[in-house]
Design a protein around this motif. Structure first.
Motif, PDB file in Angstrom:
ATOM      1  N   LYS A   1      -5.721  -3.998   0.099  1.00 38.42           N
ATOM      2  CA  LYS A   1      -4.801  -2.912  -0.219  1.00 38.42           C
ATOM      3  C   LYS A   1      -5.279  -2.116  -1.421  1.00 38.42           C
ATOM      4  O   LYS A   1      -4.855  -0.978  -1.633  1.00 38.42           O
ATOM      5  CB  LYS A   1      -3.396  -3.470  -0.496  1.00 38.42           C
ATOM      6  CG  LYS A   1      -2.771  -4.216   0.673  1.00 38.42           C
ATOM      7  CD  LYS A   1      -2.607  -3.330   1.890  1.00 38.42           C
ATOM      8  CE  LYS A   1      -1.936  -4.084   3.020  1.00 38.42           C
ATOM      9  NZ  LYS A   1      -1.863  -3.296   4.261  1.00 38.42           N
ATOM     10  N   ASN A   2      -6.164  -2.704  -2.216  1.00 40.13           N
ATOM     11  CA  ASN A   2      -6.710  -1.994  -3.372  1.00 40.13           C
ATOM     12  C   ASN A   2      -7.878  -1.092  -3.009  1.00 40.13           C
ATOM     13  O   ASN A   2      -8.363  -0.335  -3.852  1.00 40.13           O
ATOM     14  CB  ASN A   2      -7.151  -2.999  -4.443  1.00 40.13           C
ATOM     15  CG  ASN A   2      -5.967  -3.721  -5.073  1.00 40.13           C
ATOM     16  OD1 ASN A   2      -4.901  -3.142  -5.245  1.00 40.13           O
ATOM     17  ND2 ASN A   2      -6.144  -4.993  -5.396  1.00 40.13           N
TER      18      ASN A   2
ATOM     19  N   TYR B   1       0.429   1.169   1.760  1.00 41.54           N
ATOM     20  CA  TYR B   1       0.483  -0.287   1.888  1.00 41.54           C
ATOM     21  C   TYR B   1       0.392  -0.684   3.352  1.00 41.54           C
ATOM     22  O   TYR B   1      -0.210  -1.686   3.710  1.00 41.54           O
ATOM     23  CB  TYR B   1       1.782  -0.828   1.284  1.00 41.54           C
ATOM     24  CG  TYR B   1       1.877  -2.338   1.361  1.00 41.54           C
ATOM     25  CD1 TYR B   1       1.194  -3.134   0.447  1.00 41.54           C
ATOM     26  CD2 TYR B   1       2.603  -2.961   2.366  1.00 41.54           C
ATOM     27  CE1 TYR B   1       1.250  -4.509   0.519  1.00 41.54           C
ATOM     28  CE2 TYR B   1       2.659  -4.344   2.455  1.00 41.54           C
ATOM     29  CZ  TYR B   1       1.984  -5.107   1.523  1.00 41.54           C
ATOM     30  OH  TYR B   1       2.032  -6.466   1.624  1.00 41.54           O
ATOM     31  N   ASN B   2       1.004   0.140   4.193  1.00 45.01           N
ATOM     32  CA  ASN B   2       1.010  -0.126   5.628  1.00 45.01           C
ATOM     33  C   ASN B   2       0.571   1.146   6.335  1.00 45.01           C
ATOM     34  O   ASN B   2       1.283   2.153   6.309  1.00 45.01           O
ATOM     35  CB  ASN B   2       2.422  -0.549   6.063  1.00 45.01           C
ATOM     36  CG  ASN B   2       2.533  -0.847   7.539  1.00 45.01           C
ATOM     37  OD1 ASN B   2       2.064  -0.082   8.370  1.00 45.01           O
ATOM     38  ND2 ASN B   2       3.169  -1.954   7.876  1.00 45.01           N
TER      39      ASN B   2
ATOM     40  N   PRO C   1      -3.186  -8.741   5.792  1.00 43.67           N
ATOM     41  CA  PRO C   1      -3.218  -7.290   5.557  1.00 43.67           C
ATOM     42  C   PRO C   1      -3.363  -6.456   6.816  1.00 43.67           C
ATOM     43  O   PRO C   1      -3.550  -5.244   6.733  1.00 43.67           O
ATOM     44  CB  PRO C   1      -4.460  -7.139   4.674  1.00 43.67           C
ATOM     45  CG  PRO C   1      -5.394  -8.194   5.177  1.00 43.67           C
ATOM     46  CD  PRO C   1      -4.503  -9.364   5.527  1.00 43.67           C
TER      47      PRO C   1
ATOM     48  N   SER D   1      -7.567  -8.286  -2.545  1.00 41.34           N
ATOM     49  CA  SER D   1      -6.671  -7.626  -1.604  1.00 41.34           C
ATOM     50  C   SER D   1      -7.289  -6.324  -1.104  1.00 41.34           C
ATOM     51  O   SER D   1      -7.692  -5.471  -1.910  1.00 41.34           O
ATOM     52  CB  SER D   1      -5.327  -7.323  -2.263  1.00 41.34           C
ATOM     53  OG  SER D   1      -4.521  -6.524  -1.409  1.00 41.34           O
TER      54      SER D   1
ATOM     55  N   PRO E   1      -7.541   3.561   2.223  1.00 40.08           N
ATOM     56  CA  PRO E   1      -6.748   3.328   3.436  1.00 40.08           C
ATOM     57  C   PRO E   1      -7.641   3.130   4.654  1.00 40.08           C
ATOM     58  O   PRO E   1      -8.518   3.945   4.933  1.00 40.08           O
ATOM     59  CB  PRO E   1      -5.926   4.620   3.577  1.00 40.08           C
ATOM     60  CG  PRO E   1      -5.900   5.213   2.210  1.00 40.08           C
ATOM     61  CD  PRO E   1      -7.209   4.849   1.582  1.00 40.08           C
TER      62      PRO E   1
ATOM     63  N   GLU F   1     -10.185 -11.059   2.646  1.00 43.39           N
ATOM     64  CA  GLU F   1      -9.172 -11.492   1.688  1.00 43.39           C
ATOM     65  C   GLU F   1      -9.206 -13.004   1.474  1.00 43.39           C
ATOM     66  O   GLU F   1      -9.141 -13.476   0.332  1.00 43.39           O
ATOM     67  CB  GLU F   1      -7.779 -11.073   2.167  1.00 43.39           C
ATOM     68  CG  GLU F   1      -7.502  -9.596   2.014  1.00 43.39           C
ATOM     69  CD  GLU F   1      -6.019  -9.284   1.879  1.00 43.39           C
ATOM     70  OE1 GLU F   1      -5.702  -8.132   1.581  1.00 43.39           O
ATOM     71  OE2 GLU F   1      -5.187 -10.194   2.047  1.00 43.39           O
TER      72      GLU F   1
ATOM     73  N   TYR G   1       3.576  -8.755   9.548  1.00 40.52           N
ATOM     74  CA  TYR G   1       2.396  -9.123   8.766  1.00 40.52           C
ATOM     75  C   TYR G   1       2.403 -10.596   8.347  1.00 40.52           C
ATOM     76  O   TYR G   1       1.750 -10.972   7.379  1.00 40.52           O
ATOM     77  CB  TYR G   1       2.284  -8.218   7.528  1.00 40.52           C
ATOM     78  CG  TYR G   1       1.935  -6.804   7.900  1.00 40.52           C
ATOM     79  CD1 TYR G   1       0.614  -6.384   7.973  1.00 40.52           C
ATOM     80  CD2 TYR G   1       2.927  -5.896   8.241  1.00 40.52           C
ATOM     81  CE1 TYR G   1       0.290  -5.103   8.344  1.00 40.52           C
ATOM     82  CE2 TYR G   1       2.613  -4.604   8.618  1.00 40.52           C
ATOM     83  CZ  TYR G   1       1.291  -4.213   8.670  1.00 40.52           C
ATOM     84  OH  TYR G   1       0.976  -2.934   9.050  1.00 40.52           O
TER      85      TYR G   1
END
Length: 664
Positions: A318-319, A190-191, A298, A316, A322, A310, A503
């Motif tokens: 995040k999907n 996620y991060n 993000p 997102s 990385p 985004e 963030y």
């Protein structure tokens, strides 16, 4: 000493001695790589000793690569070269983390061309010379090691060597797979910064190479996608057909402008740094008077393009893999439904504006796949003022936005990306007699970095005032959505932030026609749908989805499933076919024209309109040596065949020599 000598003599006769040496080298490299990432040997040692199983997985990964040295007769040289690859990774990651808050990923290698074009903004000439000298020295050292390295008297036993390498790779795979299954290693980042800190640099770096795109949902099917929408939200047969929406008229709708401000946050949110006065008084005033709130983005310290993605798509990042930039992967070849395409269905003209290189993040190509009619970038702007760190100041954007609004008779959607607040931020005094002064900081380096940054924010704040003053006088309704794209790369921590987040930036929805104030905190991928809802617009799959499903228990899973379907899957939501075609993207709102080619003596001059410092006289697709004299006059600074003079054109050529457009 005798004990050590005896031990060494026995070790030299040990058959597996080289394997042991490779393991020790892998362990040493892991400590060095983590030290460079954390900028501290103590923190590195604490990580390795505090997380031995994670460290073992990372060491096994390094060892698996080093084991390839067993294939060569000059094993010492091969080991040195393979070690150098890991060491270079560690050094590059360490340097990057000095300049931004996101670690190195394999996706950064897609950005090498872009990175090289702005390297002068980050490093001094002295530093670059040191780097070049270091590379030359490393090359010479490699040659010396090769010549001095002992050679095995016999050929390696390749059966044993290959078996050893296979065992090393299998062991590495087993350790990492086991670590993933029991939760020692993360599989979803996620991060990125936290993932690298928790899982180790080697593992995370490799994961960014093997994971890209959006994973196919385990329950992916037409029924799964259709089931996301209820009450005929998509239309008949639960299929979305662009153009047959419930908002097919643009009557009484305003011009819509999104303004993404580079690295723009409230400097006063940072604890332990104080100023002589407010660095953003006007933006703060607007937050009190208009709809506003925190916007969760993000990215942190870098990643502007992913924030754009985004906001415009409602998806997102995040999907995705990385560190992935969809601009550099899926969108280079594929269209994606997003705000520009949706609003074009309502009759809007769509424009992108950015006071930086047009080819950066492939925007000059990607924006055609996102539904833009025009893209005005730095190469199409005149009278650009630069910051001390060589970024274009945002004051230029007011005129560019006005030009876009005036370029059409109907309503316009304008997505504007600023650049003034960009780092790298200095660690020494750069601005003499600054308007904003840091009166309290934890160190001299922090003082000068924040003082430079705060003054850029102050100027950006004045730009926002100048823009809203102009838009307030505009004779058409306008809504202006402003927000920072991410925090600046000033080595912040959550503990240093008043709001406790790295963030969150702040957004404002300004208008000139009296919208009701409604404050709320949003995710970046929700911002567009929220603004459209306030304007009574629900056009588009993702817009409908966010407006109707934000409180659903399966909200995030459904968003991921839709993203996969729209970009990688069977496109069930569209009835099986992508309905969006690339636009014929025009570079620049103002048309560049040649009016006359004039010969004076042996020199050729081209008279025309809307030339910039990036305008080059070209012939058969090749840019010629050109002197920019004014927006209406260019001088050819090389010889051409007189018979070819009539075929000369004018091209806009960016810093890396790529031609962005050419006159007809």
């Amino acid at each position: 000493m005798n004990f050590i000598k005896k031990f060494w003599n026995k070790f030299k006769r040990f058959p597996g001695r080289y394997i042991v040496m490779l393991l020790l080298t892998a362990a040493a490299l892991d400590v060095i790589i983590e030290t460079l990432a954390r900028h501290s040997l103590i923190k590195s040692a604490a990580f390795v000793l505090g997380h031995p199983l994670v460290a073992l997985c990372n060491i096994s990964l390094i060892f698996a690569v080093l084991s390839l040295a067993l294939l060569f007769k000059k094993r010492c040289f091969a080991t040195a070269m393979l070690s150098l690859i890991w060491l270079a990774l560690g050094i590059a990651n360490g340097v990057i983390l000095i300049n931004r808050m996101t670690p190195l990923t394999t996706k950064d290698f897609d950005n090498l061309k872009d990175g090289w074009s702005i390297i002068g903004n980050y490093f001094s000439t002295k530093t670059l010379i040191i780097v070049i000298v270091s590379v030359i020295a490393a090359t010479i050292l490699g040659i010396i090691i090769y010549r001095k390295s002992p050679r095995m008297s016999q050929k390696p036993n390749y059966k044993k060597v290959l078996a050893t390498i296979a065992i090393a790779i299998a062991s590495c795979f087993a350790l990492i797979t086991g670590g993933m299954k029991v939760g020692i290693l993360d599989t979803f980042f996620y991060n990125l910064a936290y993932a690298y800190a928790d899982n180790g640099v080697p593992y995370c770096f490799v994961i960014t190479a093997v994971k890209s795109g959006v994973d196919k949902p385990v329950d992916y099917s037409a029924d799964r996608i259709e089931g996301i929408f209820k009450n005929n939200e998509l239309g008949k047969d639960k299929v979305y057909e662009p153009g047959n929406d419930d908002n097919t008229s643009v009557s009484n709708k305003p011009n819509i402008i999104f303004l993404q401000l580079e690295s723009f946050i409230d400097p006063m949110l940072v604890n332990d740094v104080k100023y002589n006065k407010d660095p953003m008084p006007y933006y703060r005033k607007l937050m009190k008077e208009y709809s506003s709130g925190y916007l969760t983005v993000p990215a942190c310290g870098a990643g502007t393009a992913n924030v754009e993605f985004e906001v415009m798509t409602g998806m997102s990042v995040k999907n995705f893999g990385p560190g992935e930039y969809p601009y550099k992967t899926v969108l280079k070849e594929n269209t994606v439904e997003c705000a520009p395409y949706d609003l074009k269905l309502l009759g809007y003209s769509t424009h992108a504006i950015h006071n930086h290189r047009g080819a950066f993040y492939y925007r000059n190509k990607v924006f055609a796949n996102m539904g833009f009619d025009t893209f005005t970038c730095l190469e199409y702007m005149n009278n650009v003022v630069k910051t001390p760190k060589n970024w274009a100041k945002d004051q230029i954007l007011t005129g560019q936005i006005k030009d876009a609004l005036k370029s059409t008779k109907g309503q316009d959607y304008i997505y504007t990306i600023s650049v003034q607040g960009h780092g790298r931020y200095p660690t020494e005094q750069v601005i003499t007699d600054p308007e904003i002064q840091v009166t309290e900081a934890t160190s001299e380096e922090q003082k000068w970095g924040y003082e430079y940054y705060a003054n850029q924010v102050y100027e950006m704040d004045r730009f926002v005032k100048a823009l809203t003053d102009e838009l307030a006088k505009f004779d058409e309704d306008v809504v202006l959505v402003m927000y920072g794209d991410h925090l600046p790369a000033l080595d912040m921590t959550e503990a240093e932030m008043t709001n406790g987040s790295l963030y969150e930036t702040q957004y404002i929805i300004w208008d000139n026609f009296g919208m009701a104030k409604e404050d709320k905190d949003l995710m970046a991928y929700q911002l567009n749908a929220d603004v459209m809802k306030r304007l009574g617009i629900s056009t588009g799959v993702m817009t409908k989805f966010h407006q109707e499903n934000v409180y659903s228990d399966t909200y995030l899973d459904d968003m991921k499933a839709l993203t996969y379907d729209m970009l990688y899957g069977e496109k069930y939501v569209y009835g099986g076919k992508n309905p969006y075609k690339p636009t014929d993207l025009k570079m620049g709102v103002k048309t560049i024209k040649i009016k006359e080619v004039v010969q004076v003596g042996e020199k050729y001059y081209i008279k025309g309109q809307n030339f910039t410092e990036f305008s080059k006289i070209s012939l058969d697709g090749k840019a010629l040596k050109t002197v920019y004299l004014s927006p209406t006059l260019l001088l050819l600074n090389e010889e051409v065949d007189p018979e070819d003079a009539s075929r000369m054109k004018v091209s806009q050529v960016e810093k890396n020599k790529e031609i962005l457009s050419t006159t007809e």
